[in-house]
Design a protein around this motif. Structure first.
Motif, PDB file in Angstrom:
ATOM      1  N   ALA A 183      38.185-119.660  74.745  1.00  0.00           N
ATOM      2  CA  ALA A 183      39.576-119.574  75.209  1.00  0.00           C
ATOM      3  C   ALA A 183      40.506-119.770  74.008  1.00  0.00           C
ATOM      4  N   PRO A 184      41.424-118.838  73.745  1.00  0.00           N
ATOM      5  CA  PRO A 184      42.243-118.917  72.534  1.00  0.00           C
ATOM      6  C   PRO A 184      43.197-120.110  72.549  1.00  0.00           C
ATOM      7  N   ASN A 185      43.353-120.723  71.399  1.00  0.00           N
ATOM      8  CA  ASN A 185      44.329-121.797  71.225  1.00  0.00           C
ATOM      9  C   ASN A 185      45.639-121.221  70.713  1.00  0.00           C
ATOM     10  N   PRO A 186      46.752-121.842  71.058  1.00  0.00           N
ATOM     11  CA  PRO A 186      48.041-121.367  70.529  1.00  0.00           C
ATOM     12  C   PRO A 186      48.007-121.333  69.002  1.00  0.00           C
ATOM     13  N   GLY A 187      48.523-120.276  68.436  1.00  0.00           N
ATOM     14  CA  GLY A 187      48.515-120.151  66.982  1.00  0.00           C
ATOM     15  C   GLY A 187      47.209-119.614  66.425  1.00  0.00           C
ATOM     16  N   GLY A 188      46.171-119.527  67.267  1.00  0.00           N
ATOM     17  CA  GLY A 188      44.900-118.944  66.821  1.00  0.00           C
ATOM     18  C   GLY A 188      43.886-119.904  66.255  1.00  0.00           C
ATOM     19  N   LEU A 189      44.292-121.148  65.991  1.00  0.00           N
ATOM     20  CA  LEU A 189      43.371-122.131  65.435  1.00  0.00           C
ATOM     21  C   LEU A 189      43.407-123.417  66.260  1.00  0.00           C
ATOM     22  N   PRO A 190      42.259-124.077  66.367  1.00  0.00           N
ATOM     23  CA  PRO A 190      40.917-123.701  65.921  1.00  0.00           C
ATOM     24  C   PRO A 190      40.346-122.549  66.754  1.00  0.00           C
ATOM     25  N   VAL A 191      39.279-121.931  66.243  1.00  0.00           N
ATOM     26  CA  VAL A 191      38.613-120.831  66.940  1.00  0.00           C
ATOM     27  C   VAL A 191      37.370-121.375  67.642  1.00  0.00           C
ATOM     28  N   GLY A 192      37.409-121.365  68.979  1.00  0.00           N
ATOM     29  CA  GLY A 192      36.269-121.867  69.736  1.00  0.00           C
ATOM     30  C   GLY A 192      35.271-120.775  70.068  1.00  0.00           C
ATOM     31  N   GLY A 193      34.235-121.164  70.780  1.00  0.00           N
ATOM     32  CA  GLY A 193      33.250-120.195  71.244  1.00  0.00           C
ATOM     33  C   GLY A 193      32.288-119.707  70.187  1.00  0.00           C
ATOM     34  N   LEU A 194      32.110-120.469  69.108  1.00  0.00           N
ATOM     35  CA  LEU A 194      31.223-120.027  68.030  1.00  0.00           C
ATOM     36  C   LEU A 194      29.869-120.729  68.056  1.00  0.00           C
ATOM     37  N   THR A 195      29.556-121.381  69.142  1.00  0.00           N
ATOM     38  CA  THR A 195      28.257-122.054  69.250  1.00  0.00           C
ATOM     39  C   THR A 195      27.133-121.031  69.137  1.00  0.00           C
ATOM     40  N   VAL A 196      26.199-121.306  68.247  1.00  0.00           N
ATOM     41  CA  VAL A 196      25.030-120.433  68.080  1.00  0.00           C
ATOM     42  C   VAL A 196      23.906-120.981  68.960  1.00  0.00           C
ATOM     43  N   VAL A 197      23.508-120.185  69.935  1.00  0.00           N
ATOM     44  CA  VAL A 197      22.409-120.577  70.824  1.00  0.00           C
ATOM     45  C   VAL A 197      21.234-119.678  70.494  1.00  0.00           C
ATOM     46  N   ALA A 198      20.339-120.184  69.663  1.00  0.00           N
ATOM     47  CA  ALA A 198      19.187-119.386  69.229  1.00  0.00           C
ATOM     48  C   ALA A 198      17.994-120.301  69.046  1.00  0.00           C
ATOM     49  N   PHE A 199      16.840-119.820  69.450  1.00  0.00           N
ATOM     50  CA  PHE A 199      15.604-120.586  69.328  1.00  0.00           C
ATOM     51  C   PHE A 199      14.557-119.716  68.644  1.00  0.00           C
ATOM     52  N   HIS A 200      13.991-120.222  67.567  1.00  0.00           N
ATOM     53  CA  HIS A 200      12.921-119.496  66.896  1.00  0.00           C
ATOM     54  C   HIS A 200      11.683-119.509  67.793  1.00  0.00           C
ATOM     55  N   ASN A 201      11.084-118.339  67.967  1.00  0.00           N
ATOM     56  CA  ASN A 201       9.917-118.247  68.836  1.00  0.00           C
ATOM     57  C   ASN A 201       8.842-117.412  68.146  1.00  0.00           C
ATOM     58  N   ASN A 202       8.198-118.021  67.145  1.00  0.00           N
ATOM     59  CA  ASN A 202       7.138-117.352  66.398  1.00  0.00           C
ATOM     60  C   ASN A 202       5.761-117.853  66.818  1.00  0.00           C
ATOM     61  N   HIS A 203       5.688-118.508  67.972  1.00  0.00           N
ATOM     62  CA  HIS A 203       4.431-119.156  68.361  1.00  0.00           C
ATOM     63  C   HIS A 203       3.300-118.150  68.576  1.00  0.00           C
ATOM     64  N   LEU A 204       3.604-116.940  69.061  1.00  0.00           N
ATOM     65  CA  LEU A 204       2.546-115.952  69.265  1.00  0.00           C
ATOM     66  C   LEU A 204       1.931-115.542  67.929  1.00  0.00           C
ATOM     67  N   VAL A 205       2.768-115.345  66.924  1.00  0.00           N
ATOM     68  CA  VAL A 205       2.272-114.989  65.590  1.00  0.00           C
ATOM     69  C   VAL A 205       1.393-116.104  65.050  1.00  0.00           C
ATOM     70  N   TYR A 206       1.864-117.360  65.205  1.00  0.00           N
ATOM     71  CA  TYR A 206       1.073-118.492  64.730  1.00  0.00           C
ATOM     72  C   TYR A 206      -0.262-118.578  65.468  1.00  0.00           C
ATOM     73  N   ALA A 207      -0.228-118.364  66.784  1.00  0.00           N
ATOM     74  CA  ALA A 207      -1.453-118.442  67.585  1.00  0.00           C
ATOM     75  C   ALA A 207      -2.456-117.389  67.120  1.00  0.00           C
ATOM     76  N   LEU A 208      -1.993-116.154  66.939  1.00  0.00           N
ATOM     77  CA  LEU A 208      -2.889-115.094  66.492  1.00  0.00           C
ATOM     78  C   LEU A 208      -3.453-115.391  65.109  1.00  0.00           C
ATOM     79  N   THR A 209      -2.641-116.004  64.247  1.00  0.00           N
ATOM     80  CA  THR A 209      -3.108-116.365  62.907  1.00  0.00           C
ATOM     81  C   THR A 209      -4.237-117.385  62.985  1.00  0.00           C
ATOM     82  N   TRP A 210      -4.038-118.437  63.786  1.00  0.00           N
ATOM     83  CA  TRP A 210      -5.083-119.470  63.918  1.00  0.00           C
ATOM     84  C   TRP A 210      -6.347-118.901  64.539  1.00  0.00           C
ATOM     85  N   TYR A 211      -6.190-118.050  65.555  1.00  0.00           N
ATOM     86  CA  TYR A 211      -7.370-117.456  66.180  1.00  0.00           C
ATOM     87  C   TYR A 211      -8.098-116.539  65.193  1.00  0.00           C
ATOM     88  N   ALA A 212      -7.366-115.807  64.381  1.00  0.00           N
ATOM     89  CA  ALA A 212      -7.988-114.946  63.377  1.00  0.00           C
ATOM     90  C   ALA A 212      -8.762-115.770  62.352  1.00  0.00           C
TER      91      ALA A 212
END
Length: 246
Positions: free
Chosen positions: A184-213
């Motif tokens: 939601a914009p703030n008067p004057g433009g600052l601060p700028v909200g809504g920049l939360t980064v929602v990301a989860f690294h999910n390399n578990h399949l690659v790791y699993a295949l590596t261990w099994y190999a």
């Protein structure tokens, strides 16, 4: 050698299975977080709920709260975002429910770190904020510790910031979490909200295949070594040579 090979193979298999289980857990976490950030906002948790808040149960929950900002007690936390380097602006909000929540109102670039540069974005009176609940980030960032005495902050450590700003002992208890304000914009433009980064690294399949190999290769090497050892001829002794000429 056989025992060592079997042990190593078992270890690799165990690590592969552990990564498969971690992948199941991570996919479930991603699904839960996606549901939370898209849900209708709920009231921010009050003191009666604080003891039970965990990352699994509350992180990234979409919440809403109403109250008054104490702009004069804002804290700037160093940040690097898609908009470049700058600061998060964390401001105490005294809610109409009798407790205080630190609200990350959003990002300001380095040149707007002074309060006068964002004065237009500080509306008077009661406000309603919607955002994502985040758990406190104690200590600081990687290799960079918060320094309250010098007012240098690298993470959103709720307890330390509340203590440094003199709001930890007020009648309004400080929540053990903070809220990332939405876009939601703030008067004057600052601060700028809504920049939360929602990301989860999910390399578990690659790791699993590596261990099994690795487990498969170790087992194959063990079988090869065992088969090779069976093919080595065993000599009975040196050949008899008749030196008498008879």
């Amino acid at each position: 050698m056989i025992v060592a090979g079997l042990v190593v193979t078992g270890v690799f298999l165990g690590l592969g299975t552990w990564q498969v289980e971690r992948r199941v857990w991570k996919l479930d976490l991603i699904d839960r977080v996606e549901a939370r950030i898209r849900a209708e906002p709920a009231p921010a948790p009050g003191p009666e709920e604080w003891a039970g808040l965990t990352a699994a149960s509350a992180e990234y929950r979409r919440v809403q709260l109403t109250g008054r900002f104490a702009y004069d007690r804002a804290t700037l936390i160093q940040a690097v975002t898609a908009r470049g380097p700058g600061f998060w602006v964390l401001v105490p909000l005294a809610t109409d429910r009798g407790f205080t929540v630190l609200v990350n109102r959003g990002f300001v670039p380095t040149e707007a770190r002074e309060r006068t540069a964002r004065a237009a974005g500080e509306p008077d009176g009661e406000v309603t904020v919607t955002g994502l609940l985040r758990l406190t980030e104690p200590g600081g960032a990687f290799l960079r510790h918060n320094d309250p005495a010098a007012d240098r902050w690298y993470s959103r450590d709720v307890a330390a910031i509340a203590g440094a700003r003199g709001i930890d002992g007020t009648p309004n208890e400080v929540a053990p979490y903070f809220v990332d304000a939405d876009a939601a914009p703030n008067p004057g433009g600052l601060p700028v909200g809504g920049l939360t980064v929602v990301a989860f690294h999910n390399n578990h399949l690659v790791y699993a295949l590596t261990w099994y190999a690795l487990a498969l290769m170790t087992a194959a090497a063990l079988i090869y070594a065992l088969r090779g050892s069976r093919r080595i001829p065993v000599a009975d002794g040196p050949p008899f040579v008749d030196l008498t000429g008879r």
